[in-house]
Design a protein around this motif. Structure first.
Motif, PDB file in Angstrom:
ATOM      1  N   ASP A   1       0.821  -1.218   0.000  1.00  0.00           N
ATOM      2  CA  ASP A   1       0.000   0.000   0.000  1.00  0.00           C
ATOM      3  C   ASP A   1       0.852   1.264   0.000  1.00  0.00           C
ATOM      4  O   ASP A   1       0.469   2.282  -0.589  1.00  0.00           O
ATOM      5  CB  ASP A   1      -0.936   0.016   1.214  1.00  0.00           C
ATOM      6  N   LYS A   2       2.014   1.206   0.631  1.00  0.00           N
ATOM      7  CA  LYS A   2       2.890   2.372   0.691  1.00  0.00           C
ATOM      8  C   LYS A   2       3.422   2.780  -0.680  1.00  0.00           C
ATOM      9  O   LYS A   2       3.735   3.961  -0.910  1.00  0.00           O
ATOM     10  CB  LYS A   2       4.080   2.086   1.619  1.00  0.00           C
TER      11      LYS A   2
ATOM     12  N   SER B   1       4.852  -0.319 -10.697  1.00  0.00           N
ATOM     13  CA  SER B   1       4.126  -0.604 -11.938  1.00  0.00           C
ATOM     14  C   SER B   1       4.268  -2.048 -12.391  1.00  0.00           C
ATOM     15  O   SER B   1       3.806  -2.406 -13.474  1.00  0.00           O
ATOM     16  CB  SER B   1       4.621   0.327 -13.057  1.00  0.00           C
TER      17      SER B   1
ATOM     18  N   ARG C   1       2.061   1.516  -3.886  1.00  0.00           N
ATOM     19  CA  ARG C   1       1.205   1.119  -5.011  1.00  0.00           C
ATOM     20  C   ARG C   1       1.204   2.169  -6.116  1.00  0.00           C
ATOM     21  O   ARG C   1       1.140   1.840  -7.302  1.00  0.00           O
ATOM     22  CB  ARG C   1      -0.231   0.869  -4.539  1.00  0.00           C
ATOM     23  N   HIS C   2       1.268   3.422  -5.750  1.00  0.00           N
ATOM     24  CA  HIS C   2       1.234   4.498  -6.740  1.00  0.00           C
ATOM     25  C   HIS C   2       2.549   4.622  -7.498  1.00  0.00           C
ATOM     26  O   HIS C   2       2.618   5.330  -8.518  1.00  0.00           O
ATOM     27  CB  HIS C   2       0.912   5.827  -6.054  1.00  0.00           C
ATOM     28  N   ARG C   3       3.605   3.948  -7.034  1.00  0.00           N
ATOM     29  CA  ARG C   3       4.919   4.020  -7.682  1.00  0.00           C
ATOM     30  C   ARG C   3       5.363   2.685  -8.256  1.00  0.00           C
ATOM     31  O   ARG C   3       6.349   2.629  -8.992  1.00  0.00           O
ATOM     32  CB  ARG C   3       5.965   4.502  -6.669  1.00  0.00           C
TER      33      ARG C   3
END
Length: 364
Positions: free
Chosen positions: A177-178, A184, A180-182
């Protein structure tokens, strides 16, 4: 996408390729046939609807009465060890690019593989016993693990592979979760197949590729060699859910590479054990009869090497013969299991066990 099995030199150097193309190396096509008869085993039930909400137990930070695996040992892992041999803190023995998996996982650059310590099974022949049974490793915080995921991505990994991760799942989800945005890359869940259905539901949206073992059909064997008489009932249900969750395998090709890389799907591994080819064939028959065709790959492993406590079991204290392995491959052909991989007999060597030396776990 129709596949063939191709055997070439080297450990796990398989290629899966479209039927009809010519190759210089030995090609063993799997001609399609309809599976006959029925086979006992657990299949999807109405209550296994994958749209159900994940059970909170797999998202909670507390492991004070642990039920993460089918053992449901209820140990307070904040104060001691669970059946898996682990406390509530993440412990791992290696995090590095790994080149010895199936080619659609390792590709040319390697799989970003994290080997976690501990295990929910007790396999007497485990090649990774140093970490699975002896709990060698280094403690990591979720933040440190998240940084490892990003580093492996920067090093060119095709995916992030979590090996034997179930006992740390709440912490690992926090790490994912820490970043996920980075992150891919596809997430690979490499496990022994002995998983609760609630776990598989909880990992929907996290896991892209399931890489389970399917070890035994006979409960007497699973009890004797892994301490889990319910192994087939549990694992057959788990594998069915994994296949239903991902659907048909999805791949992509990268410029300059002939190896398709898996983005999503299931590869079911089976290690052929000495003296037990008939149990292997029963598992193959269950797959052919029960699982939806063209929705998964199989990987038949010939790499069994007597490790750990194998010497205590005379029937396991040897490598498999070429005859034993070929009989299992022949059975797969006859059952129409035409998507997957086979392994070169020379793969049965201790040199292919990864060095568990804490590589990739130090703070940068």
């Amino acid at each position: 996408m129709r596949m063939i099995i191709q055997q070439i030199m080297g450990f796990f150097k398989f290629l899966f390729l479209p039927l009809g193309k010519k190759y210089d190396t030995l090609v063993l096509p799997f001609p399609g046939r309809d599976a006959k008869g029925s086979e006992a085993g657990t299949v999807l039930k109405k209550e296994d609807n994958l749209m159900d909400s994940p059970t909170d137990i797999f998202r909670a930070s507390s492991m004070e009465a642990c039920q993460l695996c089918p053992r449901k040992c209820l140990a307070d892992r904040t104060k001691g060890l669970g059946f898996c041999g682990c406390t509530d803190q993440i412990r791992a023995a290696r995090a590095a690019l790994h080149h010895w998996e199936e080619p659609c996982i390792s590709g040319q650059r390697g799989s970003g593989t994290v080997f976690f310590s501990g295990c929910t099974l007790r396999c007497c022949f485990c090649q990774n016993h140093t970490i699975s049974q002896e709990n060698f490793g280094k403690e990591l915080t979720p933040g440190q693990l998240a940084d490892i995921f990003l580093r492996l991505q920067e090093e060119g990994a095709h995916n992030i592979s979590l090996v034997t991760a179930t006992q740390y799942l709440p912490r690992i989800l926090t790490a994912l979760d820490k970043v996920r945005h980075r992150l891919s890359l596809p997430i690979v869940y490499n496990c022994g197949g002995y998983e609760r259905p609630e776990l598989i539901r909880a990992l929907k949206g996290y896991v892209d590729i399931w890489l389970p073992d399917l070890k035994y059909h006979d409960p007497a064997l699973s009890k004797r060699y892994s301490g889990a008489s319910d192994y087939f009932d549990v694992a057959s249900r788990a594998v069915s859910l994994m296949v239903a969750q991902t659907g048909a395998p999805v791949f992509h090709k990268e410029p300059g590479s002939t190896i398709p890389i898996m983005d999503r799907g299931v590869i079911i591994r089976h290690l052929v054990l000495p003296g037990h080819k008939e149990d292997s064939i029963r598992l193959l028959r269950w797959m052919a009869v029960t699982l939806p065709k063209d929705q998964y790959l199989i990987s038949l492993l010939s790499q069994y090497t007597p490790f750990y406590k194998s010497r205590l079991y005379p029937e396991l204290n040897r490598r498999i013969t070429s005859y034993e392995y070929q009989k299992v491959v022949d059975a797969a052909v006859e059952l129409g299991l035409e998507q997957g991989f086979m392994q070169k007999k020379s793969s049965a060597a201790e040199e292919y066990t990864p060095p568990f030396d804490l590589s990739g776990l130090s703070a940068e």
